[in-house]
Write a protein that holds these residues in place. Structure first.
Motif, PDB file in Angstrom:
ATOM      1  N   UNK A 193       6.140 -10.267   9.532  1.00 23.60           N
ATOM      2  CA  UNK A 193       5.393 -11.532   9.543  1.00 23.60           C
ATOM      3  C   UNK A 193       4.243 -11.466  10.538  1.00 23.60           C
ATOM      4  N   UNK A 194       4.560 -11.012  11.741  1.00 22.29           N
ATOM      5  CA  UNK A 194       3.541 -10.939  12.794  1.00 22.29           C
ATOM      6  C   UNK A 194       2.423  -9.982  12.374  1.00 22.29           C
ATOM      7  N   UNK A 195       2.785  -8.830  11.821  1.00 23.19           N
ATOM      8  CA  UNK A 195       1.783  -7.819  11.461  1.00 23.19           C
ATOM      9  C   UNK A 195       0.916  -8.275  10.295  1.00 23.19           C
ATOM     10  N   UNK A 205      -3.346  -1.691   7.203  1.00 23.85           N
ATOM     11  CA  UNK A 205      -2.075  -1.497   7.917  1.00 23.85           C
ATOM     12  C   UNK A 205      -1.016  -0.893   7.017  1.00 23.85           C
ATOM     13  N   UNK A 206      -0.035  -0.250   7.643  1.00 28.57           N
ATOM     14  CA  UNK A 206       1.128   0.289   6.927  1.00 28.57           C
ATOM     15  C   UNK A 206       2.358  -0.411   7.464  1.00 28.57           C
ATOM     16  N   UNK A 243      -6.332   1.448  12.117  1.00 23.98           N
ATOM     17  CA  UNK A 243      -5.145   1.275  11.287  1.00 23.98           C
ATOM     18  C   UNK A 243      -4.012   0.721  12.152  1.00 23.98           C
ATOM     19  N   UNK A 244      -3.290  -0.242  11.602  1.00 24.94           N
ATOM     20  CA  UNK A 244      -2.126  -0.783  12.305  1.00 24.94           C
ATOM     21  C   UNK A 244      -0.866  -0.248  11.617  1.00 24.94           C
ATOM     22  N   UNK A 245       0.064   0.253  12.434  1.00 27.25           N
ATOM     23  CA  UNK A 245       1.317   0.791  11.902  1.00 27.25           C
ATOM     24  C   UNK A 245       2.415  -0.144  12.405  1.00 27.25           C
ATOM     25  N   UNK A 284       0.195  11.121  10.102  1.00 25.28           N
ATOM     26  CA  UNK A 284      -0.906  10.750   9.206  1.00 25.28           C
ATOM     27  C   UNK A 284      -1.870   9.772   9.887  1.00 25.28           C
ATOM     28  N   UNK A 285      -1.284   8.823  10.655  1.00 25.47           N
ATOM     29  CA  UNK A 285      -2.126   7.805  11.303  1.00 25.47           C
ATOM     30  C   UNK A 285      -2.135   8.037  12.806  1.00 25.47           C
TER      31      UNK A 285
END
Lengths: 363, 363
Positions: free
Chosen positions: B95-97, B110-111, B84-86, B29-30
């Motif tokens: 936490x970091x994301x 993001x996901x 987009x961030x996965x 999807x991403x």
């Protein structure tokens, strides 16, 4: 005379107050606050203030690398979740404070007292922060408006000509972006570096009420608010290429001239549009004339470096440059320029002609 | 079988989906996303994935100091405002994301794919981040929920006993905080380290739906949501005093035993309350029995250091410690304990008795 109005934001509304002698009242109201202040302004605080964090208002201070030591100072001063932060300074102090107040213990309340004209007419509302990372300008940031903005006109006395002019450029840009009639009203207020406090108050109020329209309709910078980048994308490259010897406000003024030249080159404007944007850039040129050191900077500027800095701007997309330019009858639009050799050459040519124009002001 | 529900948040709603084989669908999807992943999980990605940032899942990685290099990597991978961030990993990756997605270019979508049971039953919803600064645990953070949470049960196979137990402790805590009947239902699902995927799905769903109640009623952690700190304030000190050799979930389990001891010491509980909380701590003790290395850590623990770490917790106020303890019929309450010599001694005594209890499990 004190004026005040409210800004609506998704994270709570906040009051903006403009007047004289407001710093003392603020210190009183927030007696147990931690104060974060531009170290140039040390003299304005009473000698008995204890919880103070000094920040030097240079570009390097608004960096992710410099955030940790300030977080630690907050901790050492005993700041907890309910501690109020009182931020006093210009744009850099605001960026640092917005970022830190938003992340310290997942967010503490804060008040902002802008001390530069640029801060007063523009950045003090909107809640954005912009933070550098390893030399990438404004690569990170967030949205975290203060719980109140307090504009103490007494701080205007601490500003030099360059700071006053930079602030006027931002105010002019905001009013222009809002509508032709707002911009006409701005010019009718006779903005100059020798304004009286009353005049300044009128201009600040006009600029902020214009900006309010943008941030309330588009808080998170997705659409309308992007038009406020007029002069900015061109300007950021000027700041970067001169290692910030050309300051932000001044760069925005010159950036609007570059945008005008690009619009003319691409024949985006009607005769009415040309007249309309010319009113703006004449105003910019008149004020720039007080700053001969700017011409000196521009004369020694490497246009390839400028073009490279423009190319690196994070606002661009992978395949398109994004710039705000006047179109048709002078109304601003966000325009996408293909990132091709031709696109790059056109941008570079607009820079070249605009810089020549600015240098010629001083002949 | 795939289950899904929606969480309401002020920054937009997001979908939580639980099932098997969901990673592959997400990567599809991403396709142009940047992937931020626990470097322990490298093997789960197809060989042709190119834009990957590896993060080691150790406490030091979720620090303000380590944020800058990851921001730079995002920039080098060409991440822009629409990228987009996965994020794939446990609590540290989350936490970091959360922190990075919220600040990179003022926020990118993001996901999150939690890979630990603790992430799946608890932290994956709520949108909080906790970041360390110079050794101060969780001193900064923010709220920035992902646009979707995808719980792929296949990741459970990668977990060891300690990770399974830590996750169950958090699930137990959330259900207990929600209501006696939710906790009874949790126990009826027969939680153990050898659960089938179907059992795990039921427990995860129950825990998340219980947590949902707290985060929708109190998104920014001002009141009801604070009850979810049950076991945490006592637990954090255990993590800190053992330099994180006692992991978060395990520390929370032991922290609930400390809270029980404090409540008994202060006679805060009715006989019904004693029975009620005892059900929880029996469950904790039964699971702890599988982890003899915990007893070894506790035996060599300096209780003065533990007391000092407790004292330093940022959740306390200037004049009061803030702890969550069972009261009356076992219902949790946020209780303020004066920061006096007596208050400190009582807390320390509760720790002493509780640790002795845990050590005795292994005799």
């Amino acid at each position: 005379m004190q004026k005040s109005f409210e800004i609506t934001s998704s994270s709570g509304n906040y009051q903006v107050t403009i007047g004289k002698g407001l710093l003392a009242a603020s210190l009183n109201k927030h007696a147990s606050a931690v104060i974060l202040i531009d170290d140039f302004l040390t003299g304005v605080l009473p000698a008995d203030e204890k919880k103070i964090i000094y920040v030097t208002a240079v570009e390097g201070s608004k960096s992710l690398e410099e955030a940790a030591p300030i977080v630690i100072k907050l901790r050492e001063l005993g700041a907890h979740r309910k501690t109020h932060l009182l931020a006093i300074g210009g744009g850099i102090i605001q960026d640092v404070s917005t970022f830190l107040a938003s992340i310290y213990m997942r967010g503490i309340p804060w008040s902002y007292l802008p001390t530069t004209l640029l801060g007063m007419v523009d950045s003090c509302v909107g809640g954005k922060s912009s933070i550098n990372v390893h030399g990438y300008k404004n690569l990170i940031g967030n949205f975290y408006p203060p719980s109140e903005v307090i504009i103490d006109l007494d701080f205007l006395r601490t500003l030099n000509a360059e700071q006053m002019i930079g602030g006027l450029f931002e105010a002019a840009k905001i009013c222009y972006a809002r509508s032709p009639s707002e911009f006409a009203a701005y010019l009718a207020d006779a903005p100059s570096i020798n304004m009286s406090p009353d005049q300044a108050e009128r201009i600040i109020l006009r600029s902020l009420r214009s900006k309010q329209w943008f941030i309330e309709i588009d808080e998170f910078d997705q659409k309308e608010r992007l038009l406020l980048n007029f002069g900015h994308t061109f300007g950021h490259a000027l700041e970067a290429a001169t290692e910030f010897r050309i300051s932000h406000g001044i760069a925005v003024g010159i950036g609007m001239i570059v945008a005008e030249e690009y619009a003319k080159q691409q024949t985006l404007l009607t005769p009415t549009g040309i007249k309309c944007i010319r009113q703006m850039t004449s105003h910019v040129e008149t004020l720039l004339h007080k700053l001969p050191e700017v011409a000196k900077e521009l004369r020694s500027l490497d246009i390839d470096l400028l073009s490279e800095k423009f190319d690196n701007d994070k606002k661009h997309l992978a395949e398109q440059y994004r710039i705000v330019v006047p179109k048709n009858d002078g109304i601003l639009e966000l325009v996408q320029v293909p990132r091709t050799a031709q696109g790059r050459a056109n941008i570079k040519e607009a820079y070249r002609v605009a810089l020549e124009r600015v240098i010629n002001i001083f002949h």
